[in-house]
Design a protein around this motif. Sequence first.
Motif, short mmCIF file in Angstrom:
data_model
loop_
_atom_site.label_atom_id
_atom_site.label_comp_id
_atom_site.label_asym_id
_atom_site.label_seq_id
_atom_site.Cartn_x
_atom_site.Cartn_y
_atom_site.Cartn_z
N VAL A 1 -8.19 5.79 47.90
CA VAL A 1 -6.76 5.90 47.84
C VAL A 1 -6.18 4.80 48.71
CG1 VAL A 1 -4.76 7.36 48.28
CG2 VAL A 1 -6.92 8.40 47.57
N GLY A 2 -5.59 3.80 48.09
CA GLY A 2 -4.92 2.74 48.85
C GLY A 2 -3.68 3.30 49.52
N LEU A 3 -3.30 2.75 50.64
CA LEU A 3 -2.16 3.28 51.38
C LEU A 3 -0.91 2.41 51.30
CD1 LEU A 3 -3.95 4.76 54.52
CD2 LEU A 3 -3.37 5.86 52.35
N ASN A 4 -0.97 1.30 50.57
CA ASN A 4 0.26 0.54 50.37
C ASN A 4 1.13 1.24 49.34
OD1 ASN A 4 -0.59 -1.39 52.15
ND2 ASN A 4 -0.77 -3.04 50.66
N ALA A 18 -1.50 9.91 56.46
CA ALA A 18 -2.10 9.95 55.12
C ALA A 18 -3.39 10.76 55.14
CB ALA A 18 -2.37 8.53 54.63
N PHE A 19 -4.18 10.62 56.21
CA PHE A 19 -5.40 11.42 56.37
C PHE A 19 -5.07 12.90 56.40
CE2 PHE A 19 -8.21 13.77 59.18
CZ PHE A 19 -9.45 13.52 58.63
N LYS A 20 -4.03 13.28 57.14
CA LYS A 20 -3.62 14.69 57.22
C LYS A 20 -3.17 15.21 55.86
CE LYS A 20 -2.17 14.45 62.06
NZ LYS A 20 -1.00 14.47 62.96
N ILE A 35 -13.77 12.21 54.26
CA ILE A 35 -12.80 11.11 54.15
C ILE A 35 -13.25 10.00 55.09
CG2 ILE A 35 -10.40 10.41 54.42
CD1 ILE A 35 -9.60 13.34 54.02
N TYR A 36 -13.31 8.79 54.56
CA TYR A 36 -13.65 7.60 55.34
C TYR A 36 -12.44 6.68 55.39
CZ TYR A 36 -18.45 8.80 53.88
OH TYR A 36 -19.63 9.43 53.61
N ARG A 56 -11.22 6.57 51.57
CA ARG A 56 -12.27 6.86 50.58
C ARG A 56 -12.59 8.34 50.73
NH1 ARG A 56 -16.47 4.60 47.51
NH2 ARG A 56 -18.30 5.95 47.51
N ILE A 57 -12.46 9.07 49.64
CA ILE A 57 -12.63 10.52 49.66
C ILE A 57 -13.81 10.89 48.79
CG2 ILE A 57 -11.55 12.72 49.11
CD1 ILE A 57 -8.82 11.28 49.53
#
Length: 95
Positions: A1-4, A18-20, A35-36, A56-57
């Motif tokens: 999952v990209g975060l942009n 985003a991790f939460k 999750i990495y 990365r999940i």
Amino acid sequence: VGLNDKDTKTQKIDTLEAFKIASNTIATFSEGGTIYNATGIYKHENGDIVIENTLRIELIDVSENALASIISILKTVLNQESIIKQTEVINSEFC
């Protein structure tokens, strides 16, 4: 999952938040996962190269319906155009 963010092409939600979001979504629809933090690299249609923070999940033994829900929620909340889904057949067991 990209975060942009898909509209601004910049990261609007910090990586920890985003991790939460991803963790809570995974816990709602599955028994758990891993999750990495990663770095994503890709090329836009116009040729621009983008490097972005990525999550990365990995999920094991999750139904297609649950996976579809997780992806849909993350796409919406993190404002993503797409999320890559990779599936594999894995033999695993807790020992």
